[in-house]
Design a protein around this motif. Structure first.
Motif, mmCIF file in Angstrom:
data_model
loop_
_atom_site.group_PDB
_atom_site.id
_atom_site.type_symbol
_atom_site.label_atom_id
_atom_site.label_comp_id
_atom_site.label_asym_id
_atom_site.label_seq_id
_atom_site.Cartn_x
_atom_site.Cartn_y
_atom_site.Cartn_z
ATOM 1 N N VAL A 106 21.327 37.561 0.695
ATOM 2 C CA VAL A 106 20.355 38.646 0.844
ATOM 3 C C VAL A 106 21.002 39.979 0.472
ATOM 4 O O VAL A 106 20.455 40.747 -0.323
ATOM 5 N N LEU A 108 23.759 40.493 -1.280
ATOM 6 C CA LEU A 108 24.203 40.508 -2.682
ATOM 7 C C LEU A 108 23.045 40.803 -3.623
ATOM 8 O O LEU A 108 23.145 41.654 -4.514
ATOM 9 N N THR A 109 21.906 40.117 -3.408
ATOM 10 C CA THR A 109 20.760 40.357 -4.285
ATOM 11 C C THR A 109 20.202 41.764 -4.066
ATOM 12 O O THR A 109 19.738 42.408 -5.006
ATOM 13 N N TYR A 110 20.281 42.259 -2.820
ATOM 14 C CA TYR A 110 19.840 43.631 -2.544
ATOM 15 C C TYR A 110 20.689 44.611 -3.361
ATOM 16 O O TYR A 110 20.171 45.495 -4.038
ATOM 17 N N GLN A 112 22.429 43.986 -6.048
ATOM 18 C CA GLN A 112 22.183 43.834 -7.488
ATOM 19 C C GLN A 112 20.875 44.493 -7.897
ATOM 20 O O GLN A 112 20.782 45.110 -8.952
ATOM 21 N N ASN A 113 19.840 44.368 -7.044
ATOM 22 C CA ASN A 113 18.551 44.962 -7.395
ATOM 23 C C ASN A 113 18.543 46.481 -7.259
ATOM 24 O O ASN A 113 17.699 47.149 -7.837
ATOM 25 N N GLN A 114 19.473 47.018 -6.470
ATOM 26 C CA GLN A 114 19.553 48.475 -6.350
ATOM 27 C C GLN A 114 20.202 49.089 -7.586
ATOM 28 O O GLN A 114 20.009 50.257 -7.860
ATOM 29 N N ASP A 123 29.673 39.250 -7.876
ATOM 30 C CA ASP A 123 29.281 37.836 -7.886
ATOM 31 C C ASP A 123 30.446 36.911 -8.270
ATOM 32 O O ASP A 123 30.323 35.695 -8.194
#
Lengths: 283, 294
Positions: A106, A108-110, A112-114, A123
């Protein structure tokens, strides 16, 4: 192959790393807690992501502190649930592992999306990139090796005692909790410094397989470690060599394949192996 | 609409995993799911390479083979090799996972499978991957066409063999003595776990699927006294986790499968602390009362 300076750095880093893993892995193996390494490795991810979110940079010290906190938290959560419920140990390990890893994903993807500018490379912690080992990383790994060797020389006997007779330890007035804490700390340290090179899943392999190999040849702890070291160093050489020859091949997985090769060999020929397929019968 | 579809897919995965998970958790086989979910990776890649397509039949076949292999090897190393249990699981699944990663990186151009997908999947992408007929009729996400039959198979299996599974789960010695083919049921369960893993692979990834198998049943086990109740409760928990997790992941703009797992974990924690029977606080209160009365 050794002409290339970077490859030499990678090779030294990987070998030192597998030495660390083998040494501390053996003591976890003796306590039948091999899979704890797997749980800790997964639990480090949210810590790394959190400290990145707080500091916005990939400074080793902060990542290390973050990793350390969640790694320790996972060990204590396991103990806490184990003491207070009737759930099986395997279930508890599974819950803690997947919960912490889910949290890590959660975060990590947060991140990356920021679209933080510094985030690329986070990663790498998932599957590892041995090729990215720098001389500074090697120094850190080497200092962990030093700490490990010194601690084992000083406290190795206690680490063995806790695996086989912890009641005896507490009887002679040594805190088993303290010893356990030291082992946990060393485990988390080893995993944290190595995870960037070989990744979350496979670092557990380098901690689990070498002691299993050593045990197939001997029942003495010192020999288990020595034979484990031999196998893991050999496998590191294989891993680095293959990924050097075929640049698209990753190092970590080939180390594991090498280790499993050694394991199968030991299973067939090991003096302590229960198979003894090729043992010559004494008449 | 796509929101509902995503939640539906997550819930279907959750229900399939929970039903199987109840038996796995009760039989102390929880970590075997962890092993199988990692080990099906090479099976999937090899099926990709051999069939040159994402044909589901081959993928399920490949994954099933490796799932069976894992379960067999772990057992064999323990029984015949006398390797201690934790190490034998650790050796088998890390090896298969390593082989899988080598294959993925080696043939990354040939196959449409990236490393992130392997680890945590992508629910949104799966929802958008719809099955279009040649005349343009939209039949909805392809995954749904796999998940629904799989769930039906699992439900049929459990309903038909409910008594047998119950006996095996709670008293394996008795099951053997009355002639139930225990090994056969063991491998049937393993096969269903592998099929479920491969079907949910693209949606939730190899590692997070473990949470779907283990966390809701463990939460239910803290509350239920009967197997039926445990199964029903675990289904409810997994649906709640899918629903809440999905909306939270939209708010925080992050992986939905990861968030579902986090919610499931928090639900577990809540039940663990507050459960009326075995809950942490209740137990403390009881032991406190016991010390007072003595």
């Amino acid at each position: 192959m050794l002409n290339s300076y970077t490859t030499l750095i990678v090779l030294i880093g990987v070998i030192l790393l597998s030495i660390n893993c083998t040494i501390i892995g053996t003591y976890n193996y003796l306590q039948k807690k091999s899979l704890l390494a797997d749980v800790v490795a997964h639990s480090i991810l949210p810590g790394i992501c959190l400290s990145f979110l707080l500091t916005q940079e990939k400074d080793f010290l902060w990542l290390f502190i973050g990793a350390f906190i969640t790694g320790m938290a996972s060990i204590y959560t396991i103990d806490f649930i184990k003491r207070a419920s009737f759930l099986g140990e395997d279930t508890i390990l599974g819950i803690v592992l997947s919960f912490f890893f889910g949290l890590g994903i959660v975060l990590l993807t947060y991140i990356q999306n920021q679209g933080f500018s510094e985030q690329s490379g986070l990663d790498n912690f998932l599957l590892g990139r041995a090729a990215s080992i720098l001389i500074s990383d090697v120094k850190i790994i080497a200092s962990v090796t030093l700490i490990l060797v010194v601690t084992i020389i000083l406290l190795g006997r206690l680490f063995v005692a806790i695996a086989f007779d912890s009641a005896f330890l507490s009887q002679i007035g040594i805190s088993t909790k303290l010893i356990q804490l030291i082992i946990s700390t060393l485990t988390i340290m080893t995993i944290t410094v190595g995870i960037q090179a070989v990744g979350i899943v496979l670092i557990a392999a380098i901690m689990i397989i070498p002691p299993a190999i050593g045990r197939l040849w001997s029942y003495q702890v010192s020999r288990i470690i020595l034979i484990g070291l031999l196998a893991s160093i050999l496998s590191s050489l294989i891993g680095v060599y293959i990924s050097y020859t075929f640049p698209r091949s990753p190092t970590g997985p080939w180390i594991v394949v090498g280790l499993v090769g050694c394991f199968l060999f030991s299973l067939l020929f090991g003096t302590q192996s229960s198979l003894k397929v090729f043992e010559i019968r004494k008449i | 609409m796509s929101d509902i579809l995503t939640i539906l897919i997550a819930s279907l995965i959750g229900i399939s995993c929970s039903i199987l998970g109840c038996f796995l958790v009760l039989r102390r086989m929880a970590l075997l799911t962890d092993a199988i979910s990692h080990a099906v990776l090479p099976g999937i890649v090899i099926a990709f390479l051999l069939s040159q397509s994402r044909d589901t039949f081959f993928m399920v076949l490949g994954a099933g083979t490796f799932g069976f292999f894992t379960s067999f090897l772990v057992e064999w190393l323990q029984q015949k090799g006398k390797i201690q249990a934790d190490a034998s699981i650790g050796i088998v699944f890390t090896f298969f996972f390593a082989v899988g990663i080598i294959l993925v990186t080696q043939y990354t151009q040939e196959i449409d499978l990236d490393q992130e997908c392997v680890l945590y999947g992508d629910l949104l992408h799966v929802t958008l991957d719809v099955w279009l007929l040649t005349d343009g009729t939209n039949l909805g996400p392809k995954t749904l066409w796999l998940l629904v039959p799989l769930l039906l198979i699992i439900i049929t299996f459990v309903v038909i063999f409910y008594r047998t599974l119950q006996i095996i789960t709670f008293d394996i010695v008795f099951a053997q003595s009355i002639g139930i083919p225990v090994a056969l049921f063991h491998y049937a369960l393993t096969a269903l776990v592998s099929f479920t893993t491969v079907t949910s692979f693209e949606s939730v990834g190899a590692i997070l699927v473990v949470a779907f198998f283990i966390i809701p049943p463990a939460t239910a086990q803290l509350l239920a006294k009967r197997l039926q109740h445990m199964i029903i409760l675990s289904i409810i928990f997994s649906i709640v986790a899918s629903l809440l997790g999905y909306y939270l992941s939209v708010i925080f703009n992050s992986s939905s499968s990861g968030m579902i797992v986090v919610v499931a974990g928090l639900l577990f924690l809540l039940v663990f602390l507050l459960a009326p029977r075995g809950g942490y606080f209740n137990k403390k209160k009881l032991s406190h009362a016991a010390t007072l009365s003595s």
